[in-house]
Each structure stands twice: as C-alpha cells, then as structure tokens.
Motif scaffolding. Sequence first.
Motif, PDB file in Angstrom:
ATOM      1  N   ASP A  60     -35.769   1.209 -42.823  1.00  0.00           N
ATOM      2  CA  ASP A  60     -34.780   0.659 -43.893  1.00  0.00           C
ATOM      3  C   ASP A  60     -35.636   0.219 -45.152  1.00  0.00           C
ATOM      4  N   LYS A  65     -33.767  -7.222 -43.789  1.00  0.00           N
ATOM      5  CA  LYS A  65     -32.651  -6.715 -42.415  1.00  0.00           C
ATOM      6  C   LYS A  65     -33.697  -6.140 -41.638  1.00  0.00           C
ATOM      7  N   THR A 116     -23.521   6.178 -48.942  1.00  0.00           N
ATOM      8  CA  THR A 116     -23.090   6.883 -49.838  1.00  0.00           C
ATOM      9  C   THR A 116     -22.015   6.253 -50.671  1.00  0.00           C
TER      10      THR A 116
HETATM   11  N1  LIG Z   1     -19.458   2.372 -41.564  1.00  0.00           N
HETATM   12  C1  LIG Z   1     -18.781   3.228 -41.017  1.00  0.00           C
HETATM   13  O1  LIG Z   1     -17.818   3.121 -40.283  1.00  0.00           O
HETATM   14  C2  LIG Z   1     -18.933   4.661 -41.251  1.00  0.00           C
HETATM   15  C3  LIG Z   1     -18.462   5.416 -40.217  1.00  0.00           C
HETATM   16  C4  LIG Z   1     -18.631   6.756 -40.565  1.00  0.00           C
HETATM   17  C5  LIG Z   1     -19.567   7.235 -41.669  1.00  0.00           C
HETATM   18  N2  LIG Z   1     -19.970   6.392 -42.262  1.00  0.00           N
HETATM   19  C6  LIG Z   1     -20.982   6.863 -43.404  1.00  0.00           C
HETATM   20  O2  LIG Z   1     -22.472   6.607 -42.861  1.00  0.00           O
HETATM   21  C7  LIG Z   1     -23.277   6.088 -43.986  1.00  0.00           C
HETATM   22  C8  LIG Z   1     -23.698   4.752 -43.879  1.00  0.00           C
HETATM   23  O3  LIG Z   1     -22.842   3.967 -43.699  1.00  0.00           O
HETATM   24  P1  LIG Z   1     -23.120   2.508 -43.285  1.00  0.00           P
HETATM   25  O4  LIG Z   1     -21.640   1.640 -43.305  1.00  0.00           O
HETATM   26  O5  LIG Z   1     -24.090   2.250 -41.963  1.00  0.00           O
HETATM   27  O6  LIG Z   1     -23.896   1.766 -44.658  1.00  0.00           O
HETATM   28  P2  LIG Z   1     -24.599   0.432 -44.729  1.00  0.00           P
HETATM   29  O7  LIG Z   1     -24.675   0.212 -46.259  1.00  0.00           O
HETATM   30  O8  LIG Z   1     -24.081  -0.433 -43.985  1.00  0.00           O
HETATM   31  O9  LIG Z   1     -26.288   0.931 -44.496  1.00  0.00           O
HETATM   32  C9  LIG Z   1     -26.932   1.880 -45.401  1.00  0.00           C
HETATM   33  C10 LIG Z   1     -28.313   1.468 -45.038  1.00  0.00           C
HETATM   34  O10 LIG Z   1     -29.152   2.456 -45.839  1.00  0.00           O
HETATM   35  C11 LIG Z   1     -30.373   1.665 -46.286  1.00  0.00           C
HETATM   36  N3  LIG Z   1     -30.884   2.495 -47.285  1.00  0.00           N
HETATM   37  C12 LIG Z   1     -30.572   3.001 -48.372  1.00  0.00           C
HETATM   38  N4  LIG Z   1     -31.433   3.654 -48.888  1.00  0.00           N
HETATM   39  C13 LIG Z   1     -32.190   4.036 -48.142  1.00  0.00           C
HETATM   40  C14 LIG Z   1     -33.664   4.774 -48.029  1.00  0.00           C
HETATM   41  N5  LIG Z   1     -34.043   5.380 -49.132  1.00  0.00           N
HETATM   42  N6  LIG Z   1     -34.345   4.821 -46.969  1.00  0.00           N
HETATM   43  C15 LIG Z   1     -34.023   3.747 -45.991  1.00  0.00           C
HETATM   44  N7  LIG Z   1     -32.894   3.138 -46.099  1.00  0.00           N
HETATM   45  C16 LIG Z   1     -31.995   3.318 -46.967  1.00  0.00           C
HETATM   46  C17 LIG Z   1     -29.726   0.461 -47.018  1.00  0.00           C
HETATM   47  O11 LIG Z   1     -30.464  -0.655 -47.157  1.00  0.00           O
HETATM   48  C18 LIG Z   1     -28.811   0.075 -45.750  1.00  0.00           C
HETATM   49  O12 LIG Z   1     -29.151  -0.661 -44.563  1.00  0.00           O
HETATM   50  C19 LIG Z   1     -22.293   6.295 -45.179  1.00  0.00           C
HETATM   51  O13 LIG Z   1     -22.460   7.688 -45.934  1.00  0.00           O
HETATM   52  C20 LIG Z   1     -20.911   6.086 -44.690  1.00  0.00           C
HETATM   53  O14 LIG Z   1     -19.917   6.799 -45.516  1.00  0.00           O
HETATM   54  C21 LIG Z   1     -19.996   5.107 -42.239  1.00  0.00           C
END
Ligand SMILES: NC(=O)c1ccc[n+]([C@@H]2O[C@H](COP(=O)([O-])OP(=O)(O)OC[C@H]3O[C@@H](n4cnc5c(N)ncnc54)[C@H](O)[C@@H]3O)[C@@H](O)[C@H]2O)c1
Length: 467
Positions: A60, A65, A116
């Motif tokens: 990450d 984190k 996203t």
């Molecule tokens: N949260 C859910 O319940 C859920 C369920 C299904 C799908 N999704 C999808 O999954 C994706 C992630 O969701 P989330 O809730 O885990 O997001 P989140 O915000 O909790 O986590 C995303 C992580 O990605 C990291 N990040 C950003 N750019 C980066 C890079 N270039 N390299 C490395 N790390 C990077 C951020 O620091 C963050 O820790 C989204 O597209 C979301 O729509 C989420």
Amino acid sequence: MQSQLLRLTVLLTFILPNLQNLSAKELENPRAITVIGTGYVGLVLGSCLAEIGHQVTCCDVDSRKISSLERGEIPIYEEGLEDLVHNNTIKNRLFFTTSLKNAVLESDIIFITVGTPETLSGEANLDYVFSAAQLIGENLNRTKTVFVKSTVPMGTIIKIKEVIQAHNSANVPFSIGYAPEFLREGTSVSDFMHPDRVVIGVENTETSQLFTEIVQPILDDGAKILTTSIASAEMIKYASNSFLAVKISFINEIADFCEKIGADVEEVALGMGLDKRIGQSFLKPGPGYGGSCFPKDTLAFLKSADKNSIHLSIIDAAVQSNNTRCEKILTRMEKTLGTFQGKKIAVLGLAFKENTDDVRESPSLKIIDYLVQKKAYVKSYDPIATQNALKFYPELNIARTLYEAFEDCDAIIVATPWNLFTQIDWQIVKQICRGSFVFDTRNILCPMEVKNAGFSYMGIGKKPLME
Ligand SMILES: NC(=O)c1ccc[n+]([C@@H]2O[C@H](COP(=O)([O-])OP(=O)(O)OC[C@H]3O[C@@H](n4cnc5c(N)ncnc54)[C@H](O)[C@@H]3O)[C@@H](O)[C@H]2O)c1
C-alpha cells in the motif's frame, strides 16, 4: 464489555466454524501473490489467500497503514480478520510492504484492490487503478497475470491492460482478468471463504484456469464459479450492486405507503419474500443505503450508461429516492417531536451498518448533520466506529458508554442496527433520559418492550405505539 461480548458471539457463531472448515484443506499449488491496496478488500483478500495456503504480500502507498500492520495492529474492524492476519504472519505466509516495486517484481500473480472513489461529477475515480497498472507495466520482469478486484466501470479493464502495455518497454507477455468482489463489510472474511458465487472475466481459458486454481479451496466448499467475458464481469458487478440498491429503495417507498394506510412493512416484506422469485434479503426498510459501495457504484453505473447513450431510469429513480430518504424520515420525526431545535437527541450508531467500523456515506452521519442544522444537541454512541466518524466529523459529541448517551435526552434515534441496541434495558433508560420518544430507523427494537417502559415508539413502515 457489551461490544466484546458481541464480537465473541459473532466470532463463535460465524467466523471460527467457517475458518476451521477451510484450514483442513491443503492447497496443491501455493503461489506467490501480490495484493496492491490494503484496504477493506485488499486486506481481507490477502489474509484469506494466505489462510488457504498462498504466500501473500500486501502492499500500500499508505505507510502508516503498513507500519501498523507490521506491528500486528489491524487498521480496520472486521470480524475474524485480526486472527487471520496474526496466524498467517506467524506462519510466514503474509507480509506487508510499502515497496510496491519489489512486491510486483517478486510475484507472478498480482491483484489490484485499490479504491475507486466517486469524483465530484459522480464518476469512478480511476487514478489509483491506473497508477497501479503503470507500476505493474514498469516492473514486468517476467510473465505475470493481473487480476483486478477494484470495482471499475465498463471498458476499464481493457484500459488498464493498455496502461500496463504502454509501460511494458521489454514487451513481456502478461494476461489480465477481472474478478469482481462481492464481499459485504461486517462479514467479509466469512463471505470470502463462503461466497454465493465467484465471477471471473477473462480473455482466455488459461487465465480463468489459473484463477480457479488459486481459489480452489473456496470452490471445494460449494461456491459456483462463473467464467465470463471481461465486459460481462464488469456489468455483473455494477448490475448486482445497483439491483440491491433498487431493492432497498423499493421497500423504503413501500414502507412509506404502509405507514399511511396502517399496514406493517415487516409483514409485507415477509409475505413478499416468501416468494422464491423475490427472496427475503434486502427487503428491510430504513434510512437509506450507505457505505463505500452502493452510493458510488450506482452513480458510476448511471454515468457509464450515459456515456453509452443508455438511460438506466430504474436505477436513477432508486438513487433519487435514496437521496431524500433521511430527510423524509427525519421530517416525520420532527412532526412528532414538535421541533428538533434545542432538543437533546441520542443517536445510536455511527457505522453505515452493523459489525463494521466503516462510516463512509453512513446514513447515521446524514441524520446527525440534519439534526445539527436544525439546532438540536446530538450525543452519539457506536461500539466500534467512533474513531472513523471523528475523522469525518471532528466536532461529534460522543458518549463514552451506551447508557451515557441517554442522559437527559429528549429523544432517541436508532441509526445503525447493531445487535447491542436490541439488548438495551428500556426501564433503565427511562430513568436516565428526559423525554419519551424512540425512533427506530432500522426496526430492530421490540416495540412493546419500549412502549411498556413508558416511551412512544416509532419504527419505519409500521403504526407508531404511543405511550
Ligand atoms: N469495501 C467493500 O465492501 C467493497 C466490496 C466490493 C468491492 N469493493 C471495491 O474494492 C475497491 C477497494 O475498496 P476498499 O473499500 O478496500 O477501499 P479502501 O479505501 O479501504 O482501500 C484502498 C487502499 O488502496 C490504497 N491505494 C491507493 N492507491 C494505491 C496505489 N497506487 N498502490 C497501492 N495502494 C494504493 C489506499 O491507500 C487504500 O489503503 C473499490 O473499488 C471498491 O469499490 C469494495
């Protein structure tokens, strides 16, 4: 104490039995896997892949984190996740790093799970996925397979492939697949281990075979895997989330109608849901859907359809209905109470749903916002989500205990359906608080119990019980 009990109950009932089932199985071919993005999806995915036997590196850009994970501290609350991370770290199957480059160089399989989020115009912000794609392209030292799990609009996976190729100066072969994530926050570990279905969108059968092999222990447990084209997989993810959002908005409007004519929406939902074509789930009325997925995914889906000259009028209507949902139910409460101005209101719950610390797009925060605008004095309580809520809303007035929230309050609003709130002793509450109104926006309380303690009870889509 109560929250510890709640955590223990969920752990014993749902998580541990499921994990025990899986640890009995051995992977035939463990792989070295890199997960880019260690949020709700990435951390659960990474630790579950390690649990089924793979060697996983979660990386990450957020160094705080990663440092806390290296110290054994879990930055999010998900039942069972802490044990999973600890066990697999000890077994040397799960690693954390900020060195994205090394993590990509050292593995043959890479999952993209970065966020996203919504842009100001409502589209999905794809900067993070494209930045991850660029990094992969720049570090393609040998053949690799990239699986995207982030939720992305139609046509994005092919663009991600183009970004990787544009930075792949040595022209190393690679393949790409889209594996949409369907986990639900609050039960995500169990959902990952026991999914209803696994979808993989691919361009060739080798990629789907590789994916199937990676998740085989989960499939052995009875989950169906569906291999589709990439475009269909992209559509399945958005269409599924939008359908569930529509179901919620639908039952919310039916609840309003029930209130008007004296029907009970819970009886109605049960009567509808017993029809297998309809089903029981997502027929619970409330303050509207929230969280990090439904609000942004429905908007991004509408935008993506617009770009293709398609108007998704049903989803559009569900979004409009959700946008006005909180205000609608608060207006009704205000009428009952006379005014919110100067009233002390206890708001129970800050998380967007139970069993999570996620407050993104939480209806509870919308409720608090409205009350504050109306010059009410709000005191809130949440067993887990307080710290996250304070990041969005630093001036929140938080009670240290559940019962402290009731002190001298004029009305109580249940905003998040935490099981803990179903165990409230209303006789005790009656002695602590000043007023006698309980608004249950989640229909989780026993109305008679609340009424018998001397309160007026108002749920959603049912007759109020006045004291
Ligand atoms: N949260 C859910 O319940 C859920 C369920 C299904 C799908 N999704 C999808 O999954 C994706 C992630 O969701 P989330 O809730 O885990 O997001 P989140 O915000 O909790 O986590 C995303 C992580 O990605 C990291 N990040 C950003 N750019 C980066 C890079 N270039 N390299 C490395 N790390 C990077 C951020 O620091 C963050 O820790 C989204 O597209 C979301 O729509 C989420």
